[in-house]
Design a protein around this motif. Structure first.
Motif, PDB file in Angstrom:
ATOM      1  N   UNK A 165       5.492  19.159   4.191  1.00 20.53           N
ATOM      2  CA  UNK A 165       4.280  19.726   3.621  1.00 20.53           C
ATOM      3  C   UNK A 165       3.062  19.131   4.325  1.00 20.53           C
ATOM      4  N   UNK A 166       2.052  19.957   4.631  1.00 16.15           N
ATOM      5  CA  UNK A 166       0.822  19.408   5.218  1.00 16.15           C
ATOM      6  C   UNK A 166       0.037  18.653   4.153  1.00 16.15           C
ATOM      7  N   UNK A 167      -0.396  17.465   4.475  1.00 15.72           N
ATOM      8  CA  UNK A 167      -1.078  16.624   3.492  1.00 15.72           C
ATOM      9  C   UNK A 167      -2.581  16.835   3.460  1.00 15.72           C
ATOM     10  N   UNK A 168      -3.133  17.466   4.502  1.00 15.41           N
ATOM     11  CA  UNK A 168      -4.583  17.594   4.576  1.00 15.41           C
ATOM     12  C   UNK A 168      -5.250  16.355   5.131  1.00 15.41           C
ATOM     13  N   UNK A 182       4.443  15.599   5.629  1.00 10.06           N
ATOM     14  CA  UNK A 182       5.354  14.703   4.918  1.00 10.06           C
ATOM     15  C   UNK A 182       6.547  15.470   4.382  1.00 10.06           C
ATOM     16  N   UNK A 183       7.735  14.980   4.708  1.00 10.47           N
ATOM     17  CA  UNK A 183       8.955  15.487   4.081  1.00 10.47           C
ATOM     18  C   UNK A 183       9.202  14.643   2.840  1.00 10.47           C
ATOM     19  N   UNK A 184       9.182  15.290   1.671  1.00 13.64           N
ATOM     20  CA  UNK A 184       9.208  14.581   0.392  1.00 13.64           C
ATOM     21  C   UNK A 184      10.618  14.131   0.059  1.00 13.64           C
ATOM     22  N   UNK A 185      10.775  13.220  -0.916  1.00 13.60           N
ATOM     23  CA  UNK A 185      12.117  12.758  -1.312  1.00 13.60           C
ATOM     24  C   UNK A 185      12.999  13.933  -1.727  1.00 13.60           C
ATOM     25  N   UNK A 186      14.231  13.911  -1.299  1.00 17.86           N
ATOM     26  CA  UNK A 186      15.144  15.004  -1.607  1.00 17.86           C
ATOM     27  C   UNK A 186      15.186  16.059  -0.537  1.00 17.86           C
ATOM     28  N   UNK A 213       0.837  -1.184   0.000  1.00 11.38           N
ATOM     29  CA  UNK A 213       0.000   0.000   0.000  1.00 11.38           C
ATOM     30  C   UNK A 213       0.878   1.241   0.000  1.00 11.38           C
ATOM     31  N   UNK A 214       0.647   2.136  -0.953  1.00 16.52           N
ATOM     32  CA  UNK A 214       1.490   3.327  -1.098  1.00 16.52           C
ATOM     33  C   UNK A 214       0.658   4.574  -0.830  1.00 16.52           C
ATOM     34  N   UNK A 215       1.152   5.412   0.038  1.00 13.14           N
ATOM     35  CA  UNK A 215       0.504   6.671   0.397  1.00 13.14           C
ATOM     36  C   UNK A 215       1.443   7.807   0.017  1.00 13.14           C
ATOM     37  N   UNK A 216       0.974   8.757  -0.767  1.00  9.88           N
ATOM     38  CA  UNK A 216       1.848   9.860  -1.108  1.00  9.88           C
ATOM     39  C   UNK A 216       1.164  10.903  -1.955  1.00  9.88           C
ATOM     40  N   UNK A 217       1.390  12.169  -1.683  1.00  9.58           N
ATOM     41  CA  UNK A 217       0.796  13.235  -2.486  1.00  9.58           C
ATOM     42  C   UNK A 217       1.550  13.424  -3.790  1.00  9.58           C
ATOM     43  N   UNK A 218       0.994  14.234  -4.652  1.00 14.59           N
ATOM     44  CA  UNK A 218       1.643  14.530  -5.937  1.00 14.59           C
ATOM     45  C   UNK A 218       3.038  15.094  -5.722  1.00 14.59           C
ATOM     46  N   UNK A 219       3.194  15.933  -4.692  1.00 11.66           N
ATOM     47  CA  UNK A 219       4.496  16.562  -4.436  1.00 11.66           C
ATOM     48  C   UNK A 219       5.589  15.545  -4.136  1.00 11.66           C
ATOM     49  N   UNK A 220       5.224  14.328  -3.737  1.00  9.99           N
ATOM     50  CA  UNK A 220       6.214  13.305  -3.404  1.00  9.99           C
ATOM     51  C   UNK A 220       6.474  12.353  -4.557  1.00  9.99           C
ATOM     52  N   UNK A 221       5.958  12.655  -5.740  1.00 11.37           N
ATOM     53  CA  UNK A 221       6.208  11.855  -6.948  1.00 11.37           C
ATOM     54  C   UNK A 221       5.821  10.397  -6.769  1.00 11.37           C
ATOM     55  N   UNK A 222       4.718  10.164  -6.064  1.00  8.31           N
ATOM     56  CA  UNK A 222       4.193   8.809  -5.989  1.00  8.31           C
ATOM     57  C   UNK A 222       4.647   7.984  -4.816  1.00  8.31           C
ATOM     58  N   UNK A 223       5.458   8.530  -3.904  1.00  7.20           N
ATOM     59  CA  UNK A 223       5.845   7.803  -2.697  1.00  7.20           C
ATOM     60  C   UNK A 223       5.571   8.700  -1.494  1.00  7.20           C
ATOM     61  N   UNK A 224       5.776   8.162  -0.322  1.00  7.84           N
ATOM     62  CA  UNK A 224       5.536   8.898   0.912  1.00  7.84           C
ATOM     63  C   UNK A 224       5.586   7.918   2.069  1.00  7.84           C
ATOM     64  N   UNK A 267      -2.489  11.237   0.709  1.00  9.24           N
ATOM     65  CA  UNK A 267      -2.566  12.584   1.195  1.00  9.24           C
ATOM     66  C   UNK A 267      -3.540  13.370   0.370  1.00  9.24           C
ATOM     67  N   UNK A 268      -3.555  14.700   0.593  1.00  8.71           N
ATOM     68  CA  UNK A 268      -4.576  15.541  -0.041  1.00  8.71           C
ATOM     69  C   UNK A 268      -4.720  15.234  -1.512  1.00  8.71           C
ATOM     70  N   UNK A 269      -3.635  14.952  -2.175  1.00  7.32           N
ATOM     71  CA  UNK A 269      -3.704  14.582  -3.582  1.00  7.32           C
ATOM     72  C   UNK A 269      -2.787  13.405  -3.828  1.00  7.32           C
TER      73      UNK A 269
END
Length: 724
Positions: free
Chosen positions: A374-377, A365-369, A315-326, A719-721
């Motif tokens: 960022x708040x995920x909502x 979530x602190x994104x890769x890199x 199961x993968x959870x992650x917003x658009x800002x994280x490029x598909x991971x989280x 997350x939010x998106x």
């Protein structure tokens, strides 16, 4: 610059390393290995690299400026990968535009502001909003333009920071710029968890303009694997299963609704479930990654049970800002079995390179890199075992009696009922008008995926039964006052539950007066009010108008009978009570014919609202139902006027009416037994269904059950998106 001359970063990566350079290394090292498979069309790494080089040269010849953004239409898929890689090779950033929903595509173009749009004439016409956007032809024109160009890499323009512009799945459709560094960091984090190998064959069900596709193609082509693409514009349940079996797919990237459709609702999967064994047709799958929405533990266990022993369900959870991971979650992350699995949705632990934090109940979530969290909502809570539990979305909050209410805990409690597979809570305008209208909480219920009750949802609880089940578990302010039964919860093309597409009850949904009514909206549903006390005056009026309508319809049709078949309804020689019985038979035939005529004009649109099963079978079933209703009137009149020994006429009537009636019944049976298309095939305009929340894919919801710690688990909440 050679590979050895490139400096390394602190992580061991070459400083100029990108997802593109990873692909190019495989093209150099294994040019004959298969890269793309789309039915009969197949490209090796060498062929894909050569065509991408030609595409890049074509863009540079057309005056592509440095660090530009180039938009690409979302189909066809094989050409799409050539164009995406060509854009990156030319030093630009890409963005994929949804052409199947032109209004969405126009919003995406406005948000991304690309230098040019790569589209064929048909796609350009769909997206044309009167602007002056530069268009570069694709399809046959692009093939002709690039055919004579060199196949070696072009002199690359200075590469910009941005690799791609993706779009969030919310109402605002925000454009999110992803850097080359973040793209590669996200891929590396996923690779450390998933352990991909060059022998893997990846299949992505997400639409090309969604984050799931952007993350998925890099997972295949950066690791030397093959990417399996649909032959047509999109995946259908039938083509998806055929491709998994025929192409021996090993890694499937999908959403909760599609995973449920393939692994639980599919006919072969149903047989495997009946025999209590994994689905033999899907034995090639070693991993299924699910993203896009919340997934409860019992749903994850049901999906995993359909896979072969040793396969993983991630199961993968992650917003658009994280490029598909989280974050990710598998069942083995649990220390032991858990009770109440139908009420728990776990996000799990962060991917390598990411960090999760809960501040004031909201997940950050602190994104890769790296960078600022960022708040995920989304709402979450850390557990004693170190895993993160999903608690709902801020944007889904409701107001009950002036108090803010998060629907997720209520929906989770509702799922503890053995007949409920999915639940959404919504506010519906109640009694009164204007500012005096009193909103009430309505629960929208759907059965579990493996529930075989017919019609679907017929065994779901009504309002009274649900309240009794929830008594002592929820305070009164959180208790639903009414129930809407649905065959399934609507989902959008990203696999998320569509709260805005719920079929709101007609009229005064929360009226204190009881009774049942038909649900309206796209998917239809039965509205079951929880209060009692019939509105006698209202029902009397309805019955009166129905009776008058039936008399008028029967009278008009009987007039037509006397015109077309004079004497066919003559009962002067028939004694009573048989004459009365035959007269009622003639009335029923007239009403059936009238119903068939009405259904001919109004039925098709209503059938499409209840989940699309494909345009051909829907049209065939629509006409078959019309024939089943309308054929009795002419058939019986012809029979009554036919002589008993007129064998040619008798045979003609049998083959003109009886045989087609049998065929029509068979068509309806096929339509009724054929599963509807999965979520990503349900088209909806984000304007009307944008902020609809998650979609809980129905799985097993049979009281408090335990999830074995040995079976991999996945929670599809994002997350939010989230990447869809």
């Amino acid at each position: 610059m050679t590979q050895g001359s490139e400096p390394f970063t602190h992580s061991g990566r070459r400083a100029r390393d990108t997802v593109l350079s990873r692909f190019e290394r495989w093209a150099r090292d294994t040019p004959g290995a298969q890269a793309l498979a789309a039915g009969a069309e197949s490209l090796t790494y060498g062929q894909l690299d050569a065509r991408a080089n030609q595409s890049a040269r074509h863009l540079l010849d057309r005056g592509l400026p440095e660090r530009a953004v180039v938009a690409v239409c979302s189909a066809p898929r094989a050409e799409l990968l050539v164009l995406l890689l060509g854009i990156l090779k030319a030093g630009a950033a890409y963005t994929v535009i949804d052409v199947e929903n032109p209004r969405t595509g126009q919003r995406q173009l406005a948000a991304a502001r690309p230098f040019a749009l790569l589209a064929d004439a048909a796609d350009q016409a769909r997206l044309d909003d009167g602007g002056d956007l530069r268009v570069i032809r694709t399809g046959g024109d692009h093939a002709v333009a690039t055919a004579g160009l060199p196949t070696d890499p072009p002199d690359r323009a200075p590469r910009g920071e941005t690799a791609a512009v993706l779009f969030t799945a919310g109402a605002d459709r925000r454009a999110v710029s992803l850097s080359h560094e973040r793209f590669l960091a996200a891929h590396e984090g996923w690779a450390r968890v998933a352990g991909p190998v060059p022998e893997d064959r990846h299949l992505i069900t997400a639409a090309p303009d969604l984050t799931g596709f952007a993350a998925g193609w890099t997972r295949a082509l950066c690791e030397g694997g093959a990417l399996v693409l649909p032959e047509g514009p999109r995946w259908t349940p039938e083509s998806l299963r055929r491709a998994v079996d025929a192409e021996r797919v090993t890694v499937l990237h999908t959403d909760p609704g599609t995973a449920t459709q393939l692994l639980v609702r599919d006919r072969e999967a149903s047989l495997s479930r009946t025999l209590h064994r994994p689905d033999e047709g899907l034995r090639s799958l070693r991993m299924v990654t699910v993203t896009g929405d919340r997934l409860y533990l019992d749903e994850q266990a049901a999906l995993l049970a359909r896979l072969r022993p040793g396969a993983r369900l991630l199961n993968v959870y992650g917003p658009t800002e994280a490029a598909g991971v989280g974050a990710r979650f598998e069942l083995p992350q649990l220390a032991g079995p858990l009770d109440g699995s139908e009420e728990l949705s776990l996000i799990g632990a962060a991917f390598p390179g990411c960090e999760l934090d809960v501040r004031d109940g909201q997940i950050h979530l602190t994104v890769p890199g790296g960078g600022e969290p960022i708040p995920t909502g989304d709402l979450g809570a850390p557990r004693a075992d170190g895993l993160l539990e999903f608690r709902g979305r801020i944007r889904d909050r409701l107001t009950a009696d002036g108090t803010s209410l998060d629907p997720h805990p209520v929906e989770s409690a509702i799922r503890s009922h053995e007949a409920v597979g999915a639940a959404l809570l919504a506010e519906v305008k109640g009694a009164g008008t204007g500012v005096n209208a009193r909103p009430r909480l309505v629960a929208f219920l759907a059965p579990a995926a493996e529930n075989d009750a017919w019609p679907p949802g017929s065994d779901l609880p009504d309002g009274g039964e649900l309240r009794r089940h929830l008594a002592g578990r929820l305070p009164g302010v959180m208790m639903p006052s009414a129930v809407v039964r649905l065959p399934r919860i609507p989902r959008d093309r990203a696999g998320r539950e569509q709260r805005a597409a719920l079929p709101m009850p007609p009229g005064r949904a929360g009226d204190d007066r009881g009774g049942d009514g038909g649900g309206g909206g796209k998917y239809g549903g039965r509205y079951v009010r929880s209060d009692s006390g019939p509105n006698i005056a209202g029902w009397a009026g309805v019955i009166f108008f129905i009776a008058v309508g039936l008399v008028l319809v029967a009278g008009f049709t009987m007039l037509l009978t006397m015109i077309f078949w004079p004497g066919s309804t003559d009962l002067s020689g028939v004694p009573n009570p048989y004459a009365t019985l035959f007269f009622l038979l003639y009335m029923c035939e007239c009403w059936a014919f009238a119903a068939g005529v009405w259904f001919l004009f109004a039925g098709r649109s209503r059938m499409r609202r209840h989940g699309r099963r494909g345009p051909r079978i829907t049209a065939a079933a629509h006409l078959a139902i019309v024939y089943l209703l309308a054929a009795w009137w002419p058939q019986d009149n012809f029979y009554r006027l036919a002589a008993k020994q007129d064998w040619p006429q008798q045979a003609a009537l049998v083959y003109a009416f009886n045989i087609p009636l049998m065929i029509a019944a068979g068509v309806v049976a096929v339509y009724a037994s054929r599963p509807p298309l999965s979520a990503f095939d349900v088209e909806s305009d984000p304007v009307s269904a944008s902020a609809s929340g998650p979609a809980s894919g129905p799985a097993s919801a049979s009281g408090p059950t335990s999830v074995p710690a040995q079976a991999p688990v996945r929670d599809g909440v994002r997350a939010d998106d989230p990447a869809g």
